[in-house]
Write a protein that holds these residues in place. Sequence first.
Motif, PDB file in Angstrom:
ATOM      1  N   TYR A  75       0.849  -1.070  -0.039  1.00  0.00           N
ATOM      2  CA  TYR A  75      -0.044  -0.092  -0.123  1.00  0.00           C
ATOM      3  C   TYR A  75       0.754   1.213   0.078  1.00  0.00           C
ATOM      4  O   TYR A  75       2.151   1.154   0.506  1.00  0.00           O
ATOM      5  N   GLN A  76       0.345   2.366  -0.630  1.00  0.00           N
ATOM      6  CA  GLN A  76       1.473   3.624  -0.719  1.00  0.00           C
ATOM      7  C   GLN A  76       0.529   4.728  -0.358  1.00  0.00           C
ATOM      8  O   GLN A  76      -0.486   4.950  -1.043  1.00  0.00           O
ATOM      9  N   LEU A  77       1.209   5.709   0.297  1.00  0.00           N
ATOM     10  CA  LEU A  77       0.643   7.100   0.761  1.00  0.00           C
ATOM     11  C   LEU A  77       1.692   8.064  -0.202  1.00  0.00           C
ATOM     12  O   LEU A  77       2.965   7.878   0.221  1.00  0.00           O
ATOM     13  N   LEU A  78       1.188   8.972  -0.624  1.00  0.00           N
ATOM     14  CA  LEU A  78       2.005   9.729  -1.469  1.00  0.00           C
ATOM     15  C   LEU A  78       1.555  11.359  -1.178  1.00  0.00           C
ATOM     16  O   LEU A  78       0.453  11.829  -1.096  1.00  0.00           O
ATOM     17  N   VAL A 101       1.362  23.901  -5.268  1.00  0.00           N
ATOM     18  CA  VAL A 101       0.506  22.586  -5.723  1.00  0.00           C
ATOM     19  C   VAL A 101       0.884  21.424  -4.802  1.00  0.00           C
ATOM     20  O   VAL A 101       2.052  20.947  -4.786  1.00  0.00           O
ATOM     21  N   ARG A 102       0.078  20.977  -4.103  1.00  0.00           N
ATOM     22  CA  ARG A 102      -0.100  19.984  -2.988  1.00  0.00           C
ATOM     23  C   ARG A 102      -0.657  18.610  -3.672  1.00  0.00           C
ATOM     24  O   ARG A 102      -1.929  18.873  -3.829  1.00  0.00           O
ATOM     25  N   VAL A 103      -0.247  17.661  -3.580  1.00  0.00           N
ATOM     26  CA  VAL A 103      -0.689  16.429  -4.001  1.00  0.00           C
ATOM     27  C   VAL A 103      -0.803  15.432  -2.786  1.00  0.00           C
ATOM     28  O   VAL A 103       0.098  15.162  -2.101  1.00  0.00           O
ATOM     29  N   PHE A 104      -1.966  14.862  -2.396  1.00  0.00           N
ATOM     30  CA  PHE A 104      -2.215  13.801  -1.353  1.00  0.00           C
ATOM     31  C   PHE A 104      -2.864  12.553  -2.052  1.00  0.00           C
ATOM     32  O   PHE A 104      -4.215  12.784  -2.529  1.00  0.00           O
ATOM     33  N   GLN A 105      -2.405  11.400  -2.152  1.00  0.00           N
ATOM     34  CA  GLN A 105      -2.724  10.303  -2.983  1.00  0.00           C
ATOM     35  C   GLN A 105      -2.666   9.106  -2.052  1.00  0.00           C
ATOM     36  O   GLN A 105      -1.642   8.976  -1.386  1.00  0.00           O
ATOM     37  N   PHE A 106      -3.343   8.104  -2.128  1.00  0.00           N
ATOM     38  CA  PHE A 106      -3.347   6.746  -1.739  1.00  0.00           C
ATOM     39  C   PHE A 106      -3.466   5.626  -2.796  1.00  0.00           C
ATOM     40  O   PHE A 106      -4.160   5.717  -3.596  1.00  0.00           O
ATOM     41  N   GLY A 107      -2.706   4.588  -2.700  1.00  0.00           N
ATOM     42  CA  GLY A 107      -2.560   3.364  -3.716  1.00  0.00           C
ATOM     43  C   GLY A 107      -1.807   2.518  -3.334  1.00  0.00           C
ATOM     44  O   GLY A 107      -1.719   1.947  -2.060  1.00  0.00           O
ATOM     45  N   GLY A 108      -0.901   2.034  -4.306  1.00  0.00           N
ATOM     46  CA  GLY A 108      -0.217   0.741  -4.138  1.00  0.00           C
ATOM     47  C   GLY A 108       0.977   0.702  -5.061  1.00  0.00           C
ATOM     48  O   GLY A 108       0.965   1.317  -6.280  1.00  0.00           O
ATOM     49  N   THR A 109       1.704  -0.378  -4.993  1.00  0.00           N
ATOM     50  CA  THR A 109       2.859  -0.804  -5.981  1.00  0.00           C
ATOM     51  C   THR A 109       2.702  -2.171  -6.158  1.00  0.00           C
ATOM     52  O   THR A 109       2.313  -2.913  -5.246  1.00  0.00           O
ATOM     53  N   GLY A 124      -6.329  13.640  -3.965  1.00  0.00           N
ATOM     54  CA  GLY A 124      -6.566  14.820  -4.331  1.00  0.00           C
ATOM     55  C   GLY A 124      -5.427  15.781  -4.734  1.00  0.00           C
ATOM     56  O   GLY A 124      -4.522  15.463  -4.027  1.00  0.00           O
ATOM     57  N   THR A 125      -5.586  16.797  -5.377  1.00  0.00           N
ATOM     58  CA  THR A 125      -4.763  17.841  -5.509  1.00  0.00           C
ATOM     59  C   THR A 125      -5.205  19.348  -5.104  1.00  0.00           C
ATOM     60  O   THR A 125      -6.212  19.634  -5.506  1.00  0.00           O
ATOM     61  N   HIS A 126      -4.527  19.946  -4.148  1.00  0.00           N
ATOM     62  CA  HIS A 126      -4.832  21.312  -3.544  1.00  0.00           C
ATOM     63  C   HIS A 126      -3.913  22.220  -4.240  1.00  0.00           C
ATOM     64  O   HIS A 126      -2.657  22.082  -4.134  1.00  0.00           O
ATOM     65  N   ILE A 127      -4.406  23.200  -4.736  1.00  0.00           N
ATOM     66  CA  ILE A 127      -3.904  24.197  -5.539  1.00  0.00           C
ATOM     67  C   ILE A 127      -4.073  25.627  -4.919  1.00  0.00           C
ATOM     68  O   ILE A 127      -5.375  26.077  -4.589  1.00  0.00           O
ATOM     69  N   ARG A 128      -3.098  26.290  -4.553  1.00  0.00           N
ATOM     70  CA  ARG A 128      -3.503  27.748  -3.694  1.00  0.00           C
ATOM     71  C   ARG A 128      -2.609  28.789  -4.619  1.00  0.00           C
ATOM     72  O   ARG A 128      -1.733  28.530  -5.052  1.00  0.00           O
ATOM     73  N   THR A 129      -3.227  29.701  -4.889  1.00  0.00           N
ATOM     74  CA  THR A 129      -2.587  30.893  -5.598  1.00  0.00           C
ATOM     75  C   THR A 129      -2.668  32.173  -4.653  1.00  0.00           C
ATOM     76  O   THR A 129      -3.404  32.300  -3.668  1.00  0.00           O
ATOM     77  N   PHE A 148     -10.013  16.350  -7.623  1.00  0.00           N
ATOM     78  CA  PHE A 148      -9.791  14.928  -7.584  1.00  0.00           C
ATOM     79  C   PHE A 148      -8.341  14.688  -8.592  1.00  0.00           C
ATOM     80  O   PHE A 148      -8.539  15.117  -9.623  1.00  0.00           O
ATOM     81  N   SER A 149      -7.794  13.687  -8.049  1.00  0.00           N
ATOM     82  CA  SER A 149      -6.561  13.483  -9.092  1.00  0.00           C
ATOM     83  C   SER A 149      -6.210  12.032  -9.180  1.00  0.00           C
ATOM     84  O   SER A 149      -6.474  11.084  -7.944  1.00  0.00           O
ATOM     85  N   GLY A 150      -5.236  11.651  -9.928  1.00  0.00           N
ATOM     86  CA  GLY A 150      -4.494  10.447  -9.919  1.00  0.00           C
ATOM     87  C   GLY A 150      -3.219  10.320 -10.498  1.00  0.00           C
ATOM     88  O   GLY A 150      -2.781  11.442 -11.044  1.00  0.00           O
TER      89      GLY A 150
END
Length: 198
Positions: free
Chosen positions: A61-64, A88-96, A114-119, A130-132
Amino acid sequence: SPTLAQGYNVEITPFGGYRFGGDFDVSTDSDMMSVADSVELADSGSYGLLVDIRHSDITTYQLLYSEQSTDAEVKGGNLALNSIDTNVRVFQFGGTYRGPGDVVQPYLAATIGGTHIRTSGSASQSDTFFSGSIGVGINVMPTNRLGLRFEARAYGTLTDSDTDLFCRTGPDANFCAVRVKGTILGQFETFAGITLRF
């Protein structure tokens, strides 16, 4: 058969890298006071953290988490604005899925989240989409506990046409000078890190 080194349950990999690409499609709504031709994220450095939790001999399992500080370059139109500080901040969960090898081991990775974008705009708002991602890489583990990791990863973020990421305050009134269309924001990242196993 492919096996992971025995005797550990968690891998932690802090990394540094470089992220490329990121073009926003711009709405041409006639009600807007001024419209840019495009908004592009400048290529820049990135950093982050991977946490892999062992699932089997060949899967984890992977946390990114990955973060990029860059400029959104506004091109065309009649805006006085040339660029916008963007984070740009990316928080994702998945696997390898890991291939054969002990010292050098290739792997494939896939995550969603998810991808959080702040300007920094005076009238803009941060937003989360939502992102992948999918990645390919290698672990180089000369010992069971410490090694190196090299990876290339592609990101896809579904942006929302209702977002106010690039809104600005005009001379006479508040207006959204650059409104993005709902589309996929694509980026590519290469990185290297130090892997610790516990």
